[in-house]
Scaffold this motif. Structure first.
Motif, mmCIF file in Angstrom:
data_model
loop_
_atom_site.group_PDB
_atom_site.id
_atom_site.type_symbol
_atom_site.label_atom_id
_atom_site.label_comp_id
_atom_site.label_asym_id
_atom_site.label_seq_id
_atom_site.Cartn_x
_atom_site.Cartn_y
_atom_site.Cartn_z
ATOM 1 N N ALA A 14 -27.877 4.391 21.863
ATOM 2 C CA ALA A 14 -28.544 3.787 20.701
ATOM 3 C C ALA A 14 -27.656 3.916 19.470
ATOM 4 O O ALA A 14 -27.061 4.967 19.212
ATOM 5 N N GLY A 15 -27.542 2.819 18.729
ATOM 6 C CA GLY A 15 -26.753 2.827 17.499
ATOM 7 C C GLY A 15 -25.261 2.665 17.691
ATOM 8 O O GLY A 15 -24.503 2.792 16.741
ATOM 9 N N THR A 16 -24.820 2.358 18.930
ATOM 10 C CA THR A 16 -23.388 2.173 19.183
ATOM 11 C C THR A 16 -23.116 0.751 19.651
ATOM 12 O O THR A 16 -24.035 -0.032 19.882
ATOM 13 N N SER A 17 -21.838 0.424 19.816
ATOM 14 C CA SER A 17 -21.456 -0.905 20.284
ATOM 15 C C SER A 17 -20.237 -0.787 21.187
ATOM 16 O O SER A 17 -19.526 0.216 21.160
ATOM 17 N N ASP A 18 -20.028 -1.798 21.987
ATOM 18 C CA ASP A 18 -18.866 -1.905 22.873
ATOM 19 C C ASP A 18 -18.195 -3.248 22.636
ATOM 20 O O ASP A 18 -18.877 -4.258 22.451
ATOM 21 N N ASN A 19 -16.876 -3.262 22.674
ATOM 22 C CA ASN A 19 -16.130 -4.513 22.625
ATOM 23 C C ASN A 19 -15.761 -4.916 24.044
ATOM 24 O O ASN A 19 -15.138 -4.143 24.775
ATOM 25 N N MET A 20 -16.177 -6.102 24.432
ATOM 26 C CA MET A 20 -15.873 -6.632 25.763
ATOM 27 C C MET A 20 -14.818 -7.714 25.608
ATOM 28 O O MET A 20 -15.024 -8.695 24.884
ATOM 29 N N TYR A 21 -13.689 -7.534 26.272
ATOM 30 C CA TYR A 21 -12.577 -8.472 26.164
ATOM 31 C C TYR A 21 -12.545 -9.345 27.411
ATOM 32 O O TYR A 21 -12.548 -8.847 28.541
ATOM 33 N N VAL A 22 -12.517 -10.650 27.193
ATOM 34 C CA VAL A 22 -12.556 -11.616 28.293
ATOM 35 C C VAL A 22 -11.464 -12.659 28.083
ATOM 36 O O VAL A 22 -11.198 -13.078 26.951
ATOM 37 N N GLN A 23 -10.858 -13.057 29.180
ATOM 38 C CA GLN A 23 -9.874 -14.136 29.146
ATOM 39 C C GLN A 23 -10.343 -15.245 30.077
ATOM 40 O O GLN A 23 -10.664 -14.999 31.247
ATOM 41 N N PHE A 24 -10.424 -16.454 29.546
ATOM 42 C CA PHE A 24 -10.758 -17.635 30.342
ATOM 43 C C PHE A 24 -9.469 -18.388 30.633
ATOM 44 O O PHE A 24 -8.644 -18.582 29.738
ATOM 45 N N GLU A 25 -9.315 -18.833 31.854
ATOM 46 C CA GLU A 25 -8.073 -19.497 32.259
ATOM 47 C C GLU A 25 -8.378 -20.732 33.106
ATOM 48 O O GLU A 25 -9.124 -20.652 34.083
ATOM 49 N N PHE A 26 -7.827 -21.873 32.678
ATOM 50 C CA PHE A 26 -7.913 -23.090 33.481
ATOM 51 C C PHE A 26 -6.758 -23.000 34.480
ATOM 52 O O PHE A 26 -5.606 -23.234 34.151
ATOM 53 N N VAL A 27 -7.085 -22.626 35.701
ATOM 54 C CA VAL A 27 -6.069 -22.305 36.700
ATOM 55 C C VAL A 27 -5.293 -23.555 37.112
ATOM 56 O O VAL A 27 -5.883 -24.586 37.459
ATOM 57 N N ASP A 28 -3.976 -23.452 37.054
ATOM 58 C CA ASP A 28 -3.091 -24.504 37.575
ATOM 59 C C ASP A 28 -2.841 -24.183 39.039
ATOM 60 O O ASP A 28 -2.140 -23.225 39.368
ATOM 61 N N ASN A 29 -3.431 -24.962 39.925
ATOM 62 C CA ASN A 29 -3.326 -24.670 41.354
ATOM 63 C C ASN A 29 -2.179 -25.417 42.032
ATOM 64 O O ASN A 29 -2.121 -25.485 43.262
ATOM 65 N N ASP A 30 -1.274 -25.990 41.210
ATOM 66 C CA ASP A 30 -0.118 -26.713 41.751
ATOM 67 C C ASP A 30 -0.537 -27.878 42.647
ATOM 68 O O ASP A 30 0.167 -28.239 43.600
ATOM 69 N N ALA A 31 -1.711 -28.432 42.377
ATOM 70 C CA ALA A 31 -2.200 -29.588 43.139
ATOM 71 C C ALA A 31 -2.766 -30.606 42.148
ATOM 72 O O ALA A 31 -2.811 -30.379 40.942
ATOM 73 N N ASP A 32 -3.181 -31.716 42.655
ATOM 74 C CA ASP A 32 -3.726 -32.787 41.826
ATOM 75 C C ASP A 32 -5.093 -32.376 41.285
ATOM 76 O O ASP A 32 -6.050 -32.192 42.047
ATOM 77 N N GLN A 33 -5.194 -32.244 39.973
ATOM 78 C CA GLN A 33 -6.463 -31.901 39.333
ATOM 79 C C GLN A 33 -6.906 -33.004 38.359
ATOM 80 O O GLN A 33 -7.676 -32.762 37.440
ATOM 81 N N ASN A 34 -6.432 -34.221 38.617
ATOM 82 C CA ASN A 34 -6.729 -35.340 37.728
ATOM 83 C C ASN A 34 -8.221 -35.655 37.628
ATOM 84 O O ASN A 34 -8.667 -36.224 36.631
ATOM 85 N N GLU A 35 -8.991 -35.285 38.639
ATOM 86 C CA GLU A 35 -10.419 -35.597 38.619
ATOM 87 C C GLU A 35 -11.147 -34.913 37.462
ATOM 88 O O GLU A 35 -12.239 -35.335 37.069
ATOM 89 N N PHE A 36 -10.544 -33.866 36.882
ATOM 90 C CA PHE A 36 -11.206 -33.126 35.800
ATOM 91 C C PHE A 36 -10.822 -33.636 34.406
ATOM 92 O O PHE A 36 -11.314 -33.117 33.407
ATOM 93 N N GLN A 37 -9.958 -34.649 34.336
ATOM 94 C CA GLN A 37 -9.587 -35.179 33.026
ATOM 95 C C GLN A 37 -10.813 -35.733 32.308
ATOM 96 O O GLN A 37 -11.573 -36.517 32.861
ATOM 97 N N GLY A 38 -10.995 -35.283 31.058
ATOM 98 C CA GLY A 38 -12.117 -35.735 30.246
ATOM 99 C C GLY A 38 -13.431 -35.039 30.534
ATOM 100 O O GLY A 38 -14.417 -35.239 29.810
ATOM 101 N N ASP A 39 -13.489 -34.226 31.588
ATOM 102 C CA ASP A 39 -14.734 -33.530 31.927
ATOM 103 C C ASP A 39 -14.972 -32.357 30.974
ATOM 104 O O ASP A 39 -14.063 -31.886 30.288
ATOM 105 N N SER A 40 -16.193 -31.886 30.940
ATOM 106 C CA SER A 40 -16.526 -30.717 30.125
ATOM 107 C C SER A 40 -17.440 -29.793 30.918
ATOM 108 O O SER A 40 -18.155 -30.223 31.827
ATOM 109 N N LEU A 41 -17.385 -28.528 30.562
ATOM 110 C CA LEU A 41 -18.208 -27.514 31.213
ATOM 111 C C LEU A 41 -18.929 -26.723 30.125
ATOM 112 O O LEU A 41 -18.284 -26.190 29.214
ATOM 113 N N GLU A 42 -20.243 -26.676 30.220
ATOM 114 C CA GLU A 42 -21.040 -25.902 29.266
ATOM 115 C C GLU A 42 -21.470 -24.602 29.939
ATOM 116 O O GLU A 42 -22.192 -24.616 30.938
ATOM 117 N N LEU A 43 -21.010 -23.491 29.383
ATOM 118 C CA LEU A 43 -21.238 -22.170 29.968
ATOM 119 C C LEU A 43 -22.367 -21.446 29.235
ATOM 120 O O LEU A 43 -22.440 -21.461 28.011
#
Length: 200
Positions: free
Chosen positions: A157-186
């Motif tokens: 009680a009365g304390t806080s924590d800092n949570m560090y997160v990294q989001f990464e759009f993974v480059d899988n070395d393959a064709d990812q053209n289907e995601f062009q213009g798409d959006s994701l709401e998290l």
């Protein structure tokens, strides 16, 4: 009625009358004390800052974004764990997706400085995709690194924590053209749990 019965009845009546008179005048010591009790429930009050997880546009495979969340225990009770639930929706502008965009967004949970006691939160302690994270419920205030330093799991009680997160759009070395213009709401939901009951 015989004289014996009359005498017996008279004696019984006299005894009853004396007991009633005596009962009314009998005195005794007495002391009365009152006690009062109060049961006041504590509060669980979790705050998250910022309330917007991430808002970024024009990302491409290979991009990454670091974010810091402050989890605050603003209540009067200690929190034993904060369960993180994940949900998201994908908007496919072309309608040509054959894969889930969430499988290509990786979430790297970095060291919790408050728990590890380290000054540079850069080591990845847990890595998964949004797609896989959706089916799990990790604890956001758990001490995952063994160390003499830092705090224990949970959030006092009365304390806080800092949570560090990294989001990464993974480059899988393959064709990812289907995601062009798409959006994701998290959507992330943080669910604070009380500690176990104890003798008070």
């Amino acid at each position: 009625m015989s004289i014996k019965k009359k005498l017996g009845l008279g004696i019984a009546s006299a005894a009853l009358g004396m007991s009633l008179v005596g009962g009314g005048t009998f005195a005794y010591f007495n002391d009365v004390e009152e006690t009062k009790s109060t049961f006041a429930a504590g509060t669980l009050d979790l705050g998250v800052d910022p309330t917007t997880i991430i808002d970024v546009t024009n990302i491409k495979p290979g991009d990454w974004m670091n974010r810091t969340f402050e989890l605050q225990n603003n209540g009067s009770l200690d929190i034993s764990e904060v369960i993180l639930s994940t949900d998201y929706t994908v908007t496919d502008v072309e309608g040509d997706n054959t894969d889930d965009f969430g499988k290509h967004i990786r979430v790297n949970f970095l060291e919790n400085e408050d728990k590890s006691g380290l000054f540079t939160p850069n080591d990845i302690i847990y890595s998964t995709t949004l797609h896989d994270l959706k089916g799990t419920a990790p604890d956001a205030v758990q001490k995952k690194i063994w160390s003499f330093f830092g705090e224990r799991s949970g959030l006092a009680a009365g304390t806080s924590d800092n949570m560090y997160v990294q989001f990464e759009f993974v480059d899988n070395d393959a064709d990812q053209n289907e995601f062009q213009g798409d959006s994701l709401e998290l959507k992330w939901t943080f669910d604070a749990k009380q500690t176990e009951g104890e003798r008070r």
